[in-house]
Design an enzyme around this catalytic site. Structure first.
Site, PDB file in Angstrom:
ATOM      1  N   ALA A  65     -15.537   5.111 -28.523  1.00 25.88           N
ATOM      2  CA  ALA A  65     -16.887   6.579 -28.704  1.00 25.88           C
ATOM      3  C   ALA A  65     -17.700   5.457 -28.207  1.00 25.88           C
ATOM      4  O   ALA A  65     -17.952   4.217 -27.813  1.00 25.88           O
ATOM      5  CB  ALA A  65     -16.697   5.851 -30.624  1.00 25.88           C
ATOM      6  N   GLY A 109     -11.653   6.062 -30.114  1.00 25.63           N
ATOM      7  CA  GLY A 109     -11.990   7.126 -30.172  1.00 25.63           C
ATOM      8  C   GLY A 109     -10.971   8.414 -29.263  1.00 25.63           C
ATOM      9  O   GLY A 109     -10.953   9.531 -30.136  1.00 25.63           O
ATOM     10  N   GLU A 112      -8.727   8.255 -30.522  1.00 19.51           N
ATOM     11  CA  GLU A 112      -7.990   9.022 -31.916  1.00 19.51           C
ATOM     12  C   GLU A 112      -7.999  10.631 -32.024  1.00 19.51           C
ATOM     13  O   GLU A 112      -7.342  11.631 -32.718  1.00 19.51           O
ATOM     14  CB  GLU A 112      -9.041   8.338 -32.849  1.00 19.51           C
ATOM     15  CG  GLU A 112      -8.085   7.180 -32.949  1.00 19.51           C
ATOM     16  CD  GLU A 112     -10.050   5.949 -33.872  1.00 19.51           C
ATOM     17  OE1 GLU A 112      -9.383   5.146 -34.681  1.00 19.51           O
ATOM     18  OE2 GLU A 112     -10.655   5.754 -33.416  1.00 19.51           O
ATOM     19  N   GLU A 132      -9.702  -1.314 -30.304  1.00 18.55           N
ATOM     20  CA  GLU A 132     -11.304  -1.780 -30.665  1.00 18.55           C
ATOM     21  C   GLU A 132     -11.865  -3.093 -31.323  1.00 18.55           C
ATOM     22  O   GLU A 132     -12.713  -3.898 -31.711  1.00 18.55           O
ATOM     23  CB  GLU A 132     -11.359  -0.791 -32.513  1.00 18.55           C
ATOM     24  CG  GLU A 132     -11.582   0.226 -31.992  1.00 18.55           C
ATOM     25  CD  GLU A 132     -10.444   1.578 -31.421  1.00 18.55           C
ATOM     26  OE1 GLU A 132     -10.432   2.442 -31.724  1.00 18.55           O
ATOM     27  OE2 GLU A 132      -9.344   0.605 -31.364  1.00 18.55           O
TER      28      GLU A 132
END
Length: 258
Positions: A65, A109, A112, A132
Protein backbone atom coordinates in the site's frame (compact mmCIF):
# COMPACT_ATOMS: atom_id res chain seq x y z
CA UNK A 1 -11.90 2.68 -20.32
CA UNK A 2 -9.50 5.57 -19.60
CA UNK A 3 -7.72 5.45 -16.23
CA UNK A 4 -4.67 7.12 -14.67
CA UNK A 5 -3.29 4.45 -12.34
CA UNK A 6 -4.40 1.27 -14.10
CA UNK A 7 -4.98 0.06 -17.63
CA UNK A 8 -8.09 -1.96 -18.45
CA UNK A 9 -8.75 -3.76 -21.71
CA UNK A 10 -10.75 -6.61 -23.16
CA UNK A 11 -8.96 -9.58 -24.70
CA UNK A 12 -11.78 -11.51 -26.36
CA UNK A 13 -13.75 -12.89 -23.38
CA UNK A 14 -11.15 -11.92 -20.76
CA UNK A 15 -10.93 -8.60 -18.92
CA UNK A 16 -7.35 -7.53 -18.17
CA UNK A 17 -6.53 -5.02 -15.42
CA UNK A 18 -2.90 -3.88 -15.27
CA UNK A 19 -1.74 -1.86 -12.26
CA UNK A 20 0.18 1.12 -13.62
CA UNK A 21 2.16 3.16 -11.10
CA UNK A 22 5.68 2.23 -12.26
CA UNK A 23 7.45 4.97 -10.27
CA UNK A 24 5.98 3.55 -7.04
CA UNK A 25 6.26 -0.17 -7.90
CA UNK A 26 2.47 -0.17 -8.27
CA UNK A 27 1.89 0.81 -4.64
CA UNK A 28 -1.83 0.69 -3.93
CA UNK A 29 -3.09 4.23 -3.43
CA UNK A 30 -6.72 5.24 -3.00
CA UNK A 31 -7.16 6.33 -6.61
CA UNK A 32 -5.71 3.07 -7.94
CA UNK A 33 -8.01 0.94 -5.81
CA UNK A 34 -11.00 3.07 -6.82
CA UNK A 35 -10.14 2.75 -10.50
CA UNK A 36 -9.64 -0.99 -10.14
CA UNK A 37 -13.09 -1.26 -8.55
CA UNK A 38 -14.58 0.71 -11.43
CA UNK A 39 -12.92 -1.59 -13.97
CA UNK A 40 -14.22 -4.63 -12.09
CA UNK A 41 -17.73 -3.15 -12.16
CA UNK A 42 -17.47 -2.68 -15.92
CA UNK A 43 -16.15 -6.18 -16.58
CA UNK A 44 -18.69 -7.78 -14.29
CA UNK A 45 -21.53 -5.99 -16.10
CA UNK A 46 -20.22 -7.08 -19.51
CA UNK A 47 -21.95 -10.34 -20.52
CA UNK A 48 -19.10 -11.18 -22.91
CA UNK A 49 -16.45 -11.25 -20.17
CA UNK A 50 -16.08 -14.63 -18.48
CA UNK A 51 -12.84 -14.16 -16.52
CA UNK A 52 -10.76 -11.25 -15.20
CA UNK A 53 -6.98 -11.06 -14.80
CA UNK A 54 -5.22 -8.59 -12.48
CA UNK A 55 -1.51 -8.04 -13.04
CA UNK A 56 1.26 -5.49 -12.61
CA UNK A 57 4.66 -5.12 -14.22
CA UNK A 58 7.53 -7.58 -14.62
CA UNK A 59 9.22 -5.93 -11.64
CA UNK A 60 6.26 -5.64 -9.29
CA UNK A 61 2.70 -6.86 -9.06
CA UNK A 62 2.28 -4.37 -6.22
CA UNK A 63 4.96 -3.62 -3.64
CA UNK A 64 2.42 -2.73 -0.96
CA UNK A 65 0.00 0.00 0.00
CA UNK A 66 1.09 3.60 -0.50
CA UNK A 67 2.85 4.45 2.78
CA UNK A 68 3.03 8.18 2.01
CA UNK A 69 -0.73 8.30 1.61
CA UNK A 70 -1.50 6.55 4.89
CA UNK A 71 1.36 7.80 7.07
CA UNK A 72 -0.44 10.83 8.51
CA UNK A 73 -3.78 9.20 9.24
CA UNK A 74 -5.11 9.15 12.79
CA UNK A 75 -7.18 6.31 14.21
CA UNK A 76 -10.37 8.31 13.70
CA UNK A 77 -9.36 9.11 10.11
CA UNK A 78 -8.92 5.42 9.34
CA UNK A 79 -12.05 4.41 11.24
CA UNK A 80 -14.44 7.04 9.94
CA UNK A 81 -13.42 6.68 6.30
CA UNK A 82 -13.48 2.87 6.71
CA UNK A 83 -9.94 2.71 5.36
CA UNK A 84 -9.29 -0.37 3.20
CA UNK A 85 -12.76 -1.91 3.68
CA UNK A 86 -14.49 0.89 1.79
CA UNK A 87 -12.98 0.08 -1.61
CA UNK A 88 -10.42 -2.74 -1.41
CA UNK A 89 -13.00 -5.47 -0.93
CA UNK A 90 -14.45 -5.06 -4.44
CA UNK A 91 -12.16 -7.85 -5.66
CA UNK A 92 -13.58 -10.22 -3.07
CA UNK A 93 -17.19 -9.47 -4.03
CA UNK A 94 -16.61 -10.00 -7.75
CA UNK A 95 -18.77 -12.94 -8.86
CA UNK A 96 -16.77 -13.70 -11.99
CA UNK A 97 -13.48 -15.62 -11.62
CA UNK A 98 -10.47 -13.37 -11.00
CA UNK A 99 -6.87 -14.51 -11.54
CA UNK A 100 -3.83 -12.75 -10.04
CA UNK A 101 -0.88 -12.86 -12.45
CA UNK A 102 2.12 -12.07 -10.24
CA UNK A 103 5.56 -11.09 -11.45
CA UNK A 104 8.10 -9.52 -9.12
CA UNK A 105 7.11 -8.15 -5.73
CA UNK A 106 3.70 -8.83 -4.16
CA UNK A 107 4.25 -7.41 -0.70
CA UNK A 108 1.91 -6.16 2.00
CA UNK A 109 -1.20 -4.89 0.28
CA UNK A 110 0.05 -6.38 -2.98
CA UNK A 111 0.18 -9.86 -1.47
CA UNK A 112 -3.24 -9.26 0.09
CA UNK A 113 -4.68 -8.16 -3.25
CA UNK A 114 -3.31 -11.29 -4.92
CA UNK A 115 -4.89 -13.45 -2.20
CA UNK A 116 -8.26 -11.74 -2.72
CA UNK A 117 -8.27 -13.16 -6.25
CA UNK A 118 -9.54 -16.67 -6.88
CA UNK A 119 -6.12 -18.10 -7.63
CA UNK A 120 -2.58 -16.90 -8.15
CA UNK A 121 -0.32 -17.75 -11.07
CA UNK A 122 3.26 -16.72 -10.28
CA UNK A 123 6.22 -16.01 -12.51
CA UNK A 124 9.60 -17.44 -11.53
CA UNK A 125 10.69 -14.05 -10.15
CA UNK A 126 7.64 -13.57 -7.89
CA UNK A 127 8.21 -12.63 -4.23
CA UNK A 128 5.41 -12.67 -1.66
CA UNK A 129 5.45 -11.19 1.83
CA UNK A 130 3.66 -9.36 4.64
CA UNK A 131 6.32 -6.93 5.93
CA UNK A 132 3.94 -4.58 7.79
CA UNK A 133 5.57 -5.31 11.15
CA UNK A 134 8.62 -3.34 10.00
CA UNK A 135 6.32 -0.29 9.69
CA UNK A 136 4.86 -0.70 13.15
CA UNK A 137 1.52 -2.16 12.04
CA UNK A 138 -0.14 -5.50 11.34
CA UNK A 139 -1.48 -6.58 7.95
CA UNK A 140 -4.73 -4.70 7.37
CA UNK A 141 -6.30 -6.04 4.17
CA UNK A 142 -6.71 -9.64 5.26
CA UNK A 143 -3.08 -10.75 5.16
CA UNK A 144 -3.02 -12.39 8.57
CA UNK A 145 -6.23 -14.28 7.81
CA UNK A 146 -5.89 -15.30 4.16
CA UNK A 147 -2.19 -16.13 4.34
CA UNK A 148 -2.82 -18.38 7.34
CA UNK A 149 -5.57 -20.19 5.45
CA UNK A 150 -3.33 -20.67 2.43
CA UNK A 151 -0.03 -21.72 4.02
CA UNK A 152 -0.88 -22.66 7.63
CA UNK A 153 -0.30 -20.97 10.97
CA UNK A 154 3.42 -21.63 11.41
CA UNK A 155 4.59 -20.23 8.08
CA UNK A 156 2.12 -17.34 8.14
CA UNK A 157 3.15 -16.43 11.69
CA UNK A 158 6.83 -16.49 10.77
CA UNK A 159 6.31 -14.34 7.70
CA UNK A 160 4.15 -11.79 9.52
CA UNK A 161 6.53 -11.59 12.50
CA UNK A 162 9.74 -11.34 10.49
CA UNK A 163 8.61 -9.76 7.21
CA UNK A 164 10.43 -12.52 5.31
CA UNK A 165 9.65 -12.83 1.61
CA UNK A 166 8.57 -16.13 0.04
CA UNK A 167 9.80 -16.95 -3.45
CA UNK A 168 7.64 -18.43 -6.20
CA UNK A 169 8.70 -22.05 -5.66
CA UNK A 170 7.95 -21.88 -1.95
CA UNK A 171 4.63 -20.18 -2.70
CA UNK A 172 3.61 -23.05 -4.95
CA UNK A 173 4.79 -25.72 -2.49
CA UNK A 174 2.90 -23.99 0.32
CA UNK A 175 -0.37 -23.68 -1.60
CA UNK A 176 -0.28 -19.90 -2.04
CA UNK A 177 0.27 -20.03 -5.82
CA UNK A 178 -1.50 -22.52 -8.04
CA UNK A 179 1.36 -22.63 -10.57
CA UNK A 180 4.77 -21.13 -11.32
CA UNK A 181 5.51 -20.25 -14.94
CA UNK A 182 8.61 -19.05 -16.76
CA UNK A 183 8.88 -15.30 -17.20
CA UNK A 184 9.32 -15.71 -20.93
CA UNK A 185 5.79 -15.74 -22.31
CA UNK A 186 4.31 -15.46 -18.82
CA UNK A 187 1.31 -13.26 -19.63
CA UNK A 188 0.51 -15.23 -22.78
CA UNK A 189 0.29 -18.40 -20.67
CA UNK A 190 -1.84 -16.68 -18.03
CA UNK A 191 -4.22 -15.37 -20.67
CA UNK A 192 -4.55 -18.89 -22.09
CA UNK A 193 -5.68 -20.08 -18.66
CA UNK A 194 -8.07 -17.14 -18.34
CA UNK A 195 -9.47 -17.86 -21.80
CA UNK A 196 -10.08 -21.47 -20.74
CA UNK A 197 -12.06 -20.28 -17.71
CA UNK A 198 -13.93 -17.74 -19.84
CA UNK A 199 -14.91 -20.48 -22.30
CA UNK A 200 -17.04 -22.19 -19.67
CA UNK A 201 -20.67 -21.49 -18.85
CA UNK A 202 -20.80 -18.14 -17.03
CA UNK A 203 -23.32 -19.12 -14.32
CA UNK A 204 -21.64 -22.47 -13.72
CA UNK A 205 -18.22 -20.82 -13.33
CA UNK A 206 -19.71 -18.40 -10.80
CA UNK A 207 -21.28 -21.28 -8.90
CA UNK A 208 -17.98 -23.21 -8.88
CA UNK A 209 -16.32 -20.13 -7.39
CA UNK A 210 -19.05 -19.88 -4.77
CA UNK A 211 -18.91 -23.51 -3.66
CA UNK A 212 -15.10 -23.58 -3.41
CA UNK A 213 -15.08 -20.37 -1.37
CA UNK A 214 -17.62 -21.85 1.04
CA UNK A 215 -15.01 -24.43 2.06
CA UNK A 216 -13.35 -21.69 4.14
CA UNK A 217 -16.57 -20.52 5.74
CA UNK A 218 -18.34 -23.75 6.77
CA UNK A 219 -17.81 -27.06 8.47
CA UNK A 220 -17.22 -29.99 6.11
CA UNK A 221 -20.73 -31.38 6.51
CA UNK A 222 -22.37 -27.99 5.93
CA UNK A 223 -20.08 -27.27 2.99
CA UNK A 224 -20.90 -30.59 1.33
CA UNK A 225 -24.61 -29.95 1.87
CA UNK A 226 -24.26 -26.51 0.26
CA UNK A 227 -22.33 -27.99 -2.67
CA UNK A 228 -24.98 -30.70 -3.12
CA UNK A 229 -27.80 -28.17 -3.29
CA UNK A 230 -25.90 -26.05 -5.83
CA UNK A 231 -25.15 -29.16 -7.89
CA UNK A 232 -28.79 -30.22 -7.84
CA UNK A 233 -29.95 -26.72 -8.81
CA UNK A 234 -27.88 -26.85 -11.98
CA UNK A 235 -30.25 -29.47 -13.39
CA UNK A 236 -32.68 -26.59 -13.89
CA UNK A 237 -30.27 -24.83 -16.29
CA UNK A 238 -29.97 -24.92 -20.06
CA UNK A 239 -26.20 -25.31 -19.78
CA UNK A 240 -26.42 -28.56 -17.80
CA UNK A 241 -28.59 -29.99 -20.58
CA UNK A 242 -26.23 -28.71 -23.27
CA UNK A 243 -23.02 -29.79 -21.49
CA UNK A 244 -24.16 -33.36 -20.92
CA UNK A 245 -25.72 -33.66 -24.38
CA UNK A 246 -22.45 -32.45 -25.93
CA UNK A 247 -20.50 -35.03 -23.95
CA UNK A 248 -22.77 -37.87 -25.05
CA UNK A 249 -22.72 -36.66 -28.66
CA UNK A 250 -18.93 -36.17 -28.59
CA UNK A 251 -19.00 -32.51 -29.60
CA UNK A 252 -18.03 -29.16 -28.13
CA UNK A 253 -20.78 -27.58 -26.00
CA UNK A 254 -22.40 -24.33 -27.10
CA UNK A 255 -23.18 -22.58 -23.85
CA UNK A 256 -26.29 -20.41 -23.55
CA UNK A 257 -25.12 -19.01 -20.19
CA UNK A 258 -28.52 -19.80 -18.77
Amino acid sequence: MAFETIAAEKKDNVGLITLNRPDALNALCDSLVNEMAEALDDFEADAKIGCIVITGSEKAFAAGADIKEMQGKSYMDAYQEDFITRNWERVVSCRKPVIAAVQGYALGGGCELAMMCDFIIAAENAKFGQPEISLGVTPGAGGSQRLTRFVGKSKAMEMCLTGRMMDADEAERSGLASRVLAQDGFMDAVMETAAKVASMSRPVAMMVKEVVNRAYEMTLSEGVRFERRMFQSLFATDDQKEGMAAFVEKRKPEWKNR
